[in-house]
Design an enzyme around this catalytic site. Structure first.
Site, PDB file in Angstrom:
ATOM      1  N   GLU A 240     -20.932   9.774 -53.862  1.00 57.03           N
ATOM      2  CA  GLU A 240     -22.168   9.500 -54.578  1.00 57.03           C
ATOM      3  C   GLU A 240     -22.612   8.078 -54.261  1.00 57.03           C
ATOM      4  O   GLU A 240     -21.797   7.228 -53.896  1.00 57.03           O
ATOM      5  CB  GLU A 240     -21.972   9.673 -56.092  1.00 57.03           C
ATOM      6  N   ASP A 265     -29.815  29.960 -61.364  1.00 59.48           N
ATOM      7  CA  ASP A 265     -29.395  28.841 -62.201  1.00 59.48           C
ATOM      8  C   ASP A 265     -30.156  27.574 -61.823  1.00 59.48           C
ATOM      9  O   ASP A 265     -30.444  26.736 -62.685  1.00 59.48           O
ATOM     10  CB  ASP A 265     -27.887  28.607 -62.045  1.00 59.48           C
TER      11      ASP A 265
END
Length: 330
Positions: A240, A265
């Site tokens: 990240e 989803d």
């Protein structure tokens, strides 16, 4: 003393003979040893550069002599052996993961979310052809020889792992298009942008997050499993970006029964998320939509939207080709 006697293996190509013998018995162990040797060479080069940078300060030193330099070289060589043997820099482990992605537990949040010149992001891996023969079925010793001799780059060496279900970019587009089209209608955008986003996140399906048993999670958008998620999870290491710097973290990702559930989803995740409502208002414009998602914090990569838009160009070409041939939706 045993390690010191083996230090020459980092510089002596003759050590490749013993490595070939080991590769015949244990491919994985040989691969690890090759990576450690490369790491050792790198450490030695690094330390030599440091010594050279300080050479200007040695002219007036009473310790400056040929004997001192000789022992410094021995010290540096031994240190490089110890550092690579213990994996202090982690380069060997990264090389092993790159050459054996099917067994690697490191799955980046967005295929490392690096530049689009990455082989994974550009296209699905294909077997190399050397002297007219496919290297996909070559034994590990021969692959190691080709890597060591420079015929094949480490990033291009075949891993021996099975394809993860998508033989090409076109196959990926064809497989996900019906679900992307349905999801795009629900969001009010184009299916191409959703396909591009899932292609970037999973490297055209080749780098999908996997469960502990090795089965794919079918998570095409790398949506994390927070406390709201009650379904199955897949915990992996991911990269990240924090303040523009890539940081390795451990995270849980959602697991779906199939790719259709992943798209469904994603629609719920975006349409029901309060922070994505501004992006939803721009959904009719795919580029503005993906930039809106990035601005809302969907991805930590500061170049995420630009990468998706770049991939979308390839996706659009593939979609137009398949639509022209009447292959999509079949």
């Amino acid at each position: 003393m045993d390690k010191l006697s083996n230090a020459s293996h980092f510089l002596d190509i003759g050590g490749l003979d013993s490595l070939r013998a080991k590769a015949q018995k244990d491919d994985k162990a040989a691969l690890k040893e090759v990576a450690q040797q490369f790491e050792g060479i790198f450490v030695q080069m690094l330390m030599k550069s440091m010594r050279d940078a300080n050479a200007v300060f040695e002219s007036d030193s009473p310790m400056n002599s040929q004997y001192t330099k000789f022992y410094e070289q021995m010290h540096d060589q031994q240190m490089s052996v110890n550092l690579s043997d213990k994996g202090m820099l982690g380069l060997a482990d990264l090389m092993v993961q790159q050459l054996s992605p099917q067994t690697s537990q490191l799955t980046p949040a967005s295929v490392l979310r690096g530049g689009m010149e990455s082989p994974v992001a550009q296209s699905a891996p294909k077997p190399l052809a050397i002297n007219g023969a496919s290297s996909a079925n070559k034994p590990m010793p021969q692959i190691l020889d080709e890597v060591m001799s420079g015929k094949v780059l480490p990033s291009q060496a075949p891993t021996g792992g099975a394809n993860q279900g998508f033989e090409s970019r076109e196959a990926f587009v064809k497989a996900v298009y019906p679900h992307a089209e349905q999801a795009a209608k629900a969001l009010g955008t184009r299916p191409e942008v959703l396909i591009a986003q899932s292609a970037l996140e999973t490297g055209w399906g080749q780098k999908m997050v996997r469960r502990a048993d090795g089965q794919p999670s079918n998570n095409l958008f790398n949506i994390k499993a927070d406390r709201r998620w009650e379904g199955e999870r897949a915990g992996v290491s991911t990269l990240e970006f924090e303040h523009g710097v890539a940081v390795k973290q451990r995270a849980d990702f959602r697991v779906y029964q199939d790719i259709k559930q992943s798209f469904d989803d994603f629609v719920s995740f975006i349409s029901e998320g309060a922070r994505y409502q501004e992006a939803m208002e721009k959904a009719a414009n795919p580029a503005a939509f993906i930039r809106g998602l990035q601005d809302a914090g969907y991805a930590t990569d500061p170049n995420y939207a630009d990468k998706v838009i770049k991939v979308m160009q390839t996706v659009t070409q593939a979609v137009n080709k398949e639509l022209g041939a009447g292959m999509l939706g079949k």
